[in-house]
Design a protein around this motif. Structure first.
Motif, PDB file in Angstrom:
ATOM      1  N   LEU A   3      -3.557  16.774  28.250  1.00 38.75           N
ATOM      2  CA  LEU A   3      -3.479  17.156  29.432  1.00 38.75           C
ATOM      3  C   LEU A   3      -1.924  17.485  29.658  1.00 38.75           C
ATOM      4  O   LEU A   3      -0.887  16.868  28.827  1.00 38.75           O
ATOM      5  N   ASP A   4      -1.635  18.469  30.471  1.00 43.63           N
ATOM      6  CA  ASP A   4      -0.042  18.889  30.620  1.00 43.63           C
ATOM      7  C   ASP A   4       0.375  17.933  31.563  1.00 43.63           C
ATOM      8  O   ASP A   4      -0.042  17.293  32.453  1.00 43.63           O
ATOM      9  N   SER A   5       1.576  17.240  31.007  1.00 44.62           N
ATOM     10  CA  SER A   5       2.291  16.235  31.661  1.00 44.62           C
ATOM     11  C   SER A   5       3.239  16.660  32.841  1.00 44.62           C
ATOM     12  O   SER A   5       3.584  15.863  33.644  1.00 44.62           O
ATOM     13  N   SER A   6       3.464  18.011  33.009  1.00 45.17           N
ATOM     14  CA  SER A   6       4.372  18.423  33.934  1.00 45.17           C
ATOM     15  C   SER A   6       3.401  18.916  35.408  1.00 45.17           C
ATOM     16  O   SER A   6       2.360  19.382  35.170  1.00 45.17           O
ATOM     17  N   GLY A  21      -8.150  21.931  34.580  1.00 43.49           N
ATOM     18  CA  GLY A  21      -8.838  23.100  33.869  1.00 43.49           C
ATOM     19  C   GLY A  21      -8.627  24.196  34.664  1.00 43.49           C
ATOM     20  O   GLY A  21      -7.916  24.368  35.657  1.00 43.49           O
ATOM     21  N   GLY A  22      -9.825  24.955  34.324  1.00 44.06           N
ATOM     22  CA  GLY A  22      -9.566  26.485  34.889  1.00 44.06           C
ATOM     23  C   GLY A  22      -9.405  27.466  33.815  1.00 44.06           C
ATOM     24  O   GLY A  22      -9.151  27.354  32.783  1.00 44.06           O
ATOM     25  N   ASP A  23      -9.749  28.651  34.399  1.00 43.22           N
ATOM     26  CA  ASP A  23      -9.765  30.054  33.466  1.00 43.22           C
ATOM     27  C   ASP A  23      -8.483  30.757  33.580  1.00 43.22           C
ATOM     28  O   ASP A  23      -8.524  31.936  33.238  1.00 43.22           O
ATOM     29  N   ARG A 177      -3.116  19.659  42.544  1.00 38.77           N
ATOM     30  CA  ARG A 177      -3.297  21.149  43.008  1.00 38.77           C
ATOM     31  C   ARG A 177      -4.599  21.860  42.685  1.00 38.77           C
ATOM     32  O   ARG A 177      -5.112  21.572  41.312  1.00 38.77           O
ATOM     33  N   VAL A 178      -5.023  22.595  43.497  1.00 37.91           N
ATOM     34  CA  VAL A 178      -6.075  23.450  43.212  1.00 37.91           C
ATOM     35  C   VAL A 178      -6.023  24.770  43.561  1.00 37.91           C
ATOM     36  O   VAL A 178      -5.298  25.067  44.814  1.00 37.91           O
ATOM     37  N   LYS A 189      -8.103  27.299  38.777  1.00 39.68           N
ATOM     38  CA  LYS A 189      -7.239  26.370  37.866  1.00 39.68           C
ATOM     39  C   LYS A 189      -6.976  25.283  39.092  1.00 39.68           C
ATOM     40  O   LYS A 189      -6.899  25.104  40.063  1.00 39.68           O
ATOM     41  N   TRP A 190      -6.918  24.138  38.201  1.00 37.47           N
ATOM     42  CA  TRP A 190      -6.846  22.673  38.964  1.00 37.47           C
ATOM     43  C   TRP A 190      -6.195  21.801  37.968  1.00 37.47           C
ATOM     44  O   TRP A 190      -6.120  21.733  36.874  1.00 37.47           O
ATOM     45  N   TRP A 191      -5.329  20.734  38.662  1.00 39.33           N
ATOM     46  CA  TRP A 191      -4.644  19.699  37.954  1.00 39.33           C
ATOM     47  C   TRP A 191      -4.436  18.371  38.864  1.00 39.33           C
ATOM     48  O   TRP A 191      -4.107  18.748  40.016  1.00 39.33           O
ATOM     49  N   PHE A 192      -4.738  17.508  38.500  1.00 39.74           N
ATOM     50  CA  PHE A 192      -4.675  16.039  39.139  1.00 39.74           C
ATOM     51  C   PHE A 192      -4.110  15.079  38.260  1.00 39.74           C
ATOM     52  O   PHE A 192      -4.392  15.034  37.271  1.00 39.74           O
ATOM     53  N   GLY A 193      -3.244  14.211  38.916  1.00 41.53           N
ATOM     54  CA  GLY A 193      -2.478  13.108  38.293  1.00 41.53           C
ATOM     55  C   GLY A 193      -2.561  11.958  39.217  1.00 41.53           C
ATOM     56  O   GLY A 193      -2.802  11.917  40.039  1.00 41.53           O
TER      57      GLY A 193
END
Length: 198
Positions: A3-6, A21-23, A177-178, A189-193
């Protein structure tokens, strides 16, 4: 998964990566941000969702919400929208933030997510939304679900809901973010924290 921590652009707070995730290699650019809300009633392993009958998100299940009007706080907007779309009032608490952008758009959407366990009033179908209860009861292998309610209809919701809704149900504050592709509306692309306590 590493996981990207930023935090992605547009996502603020002290967060610990939960899923991504995401391409797409890069986040989509945006020029300005519009503010919206989304509220959920969660109680006794059940969640109240609304079936959107018209407008943006038509034929999908979602929480109850809409845009924050000028001079209105996010909480005031969430309270108003819940009353307008479901006929009920609740003591809402802030649960998370969803930041999303669609390819080809100049604006990004900042959506404050709220939840409550109790409400007052009578749940009422409106011109825009049809409220329905769903179960998220966890069962062990071989154990039958005791609820007579249907399970959360993730296949009829926004694709990203599957990633952050378990955090909402578990009362874990989150932000994410999505980015959506233009041609098919799928996630690029998506990221949740989850929020880390100071």
């Amino acid at each position: 998964m590493n996981l990207d921590s930023s935090n992605p652009p547009g996502v603020q707070g002290n967060l610990q990566g939960y899923c991504q995730g995401g391409d797409s290699p890069n986040w989509l650019p945006y020029e300005h941000v519009k503010y919206y809300t989304n509220a959920f009633i969660v109680r006794d392993q059940e969640i109240l969702l609304g079936f959107k009958k018209r407008g943006f998100g038509q034929h999908k299940y979602n929480g109850f919400g809409g845009k924050v009007e000028p001079g209105e706080s996010s909480l005031e907007a969430a309270t108003r929208e819940l009353k307008e779309e479901a006929g009920i009032s609740a003591n809402l608490e802030h649960a998370g933030v969803l930041f999303f952008i669609s390819e080809g758009e100049q604006k990004a959407f900042h959506i404050d997510i709220y939840r409550a366990e109790e409400y007052t009033g009578t749940i009422t179908e409106t011109d825009e939304m049809r409220p329905e209860w769903f179960s998220f009861q966890e069962t062990s292998v071989g154990e039958e679900q005791s609820s007579s309610l249907p399970a959360i209809p993730y296949d009829r919701m926004w694709e990203d809901d599957l990633h952050w809704m378990p955090l909402l149900l578990a009362r874990r504050k989150f932000a994410g973010r999505v980015d959506f592709r233009k041609q098919d509306g799928k996630l690029s692309k998506w990221w949740f924290g989850t929020v880390v306590s100071p």
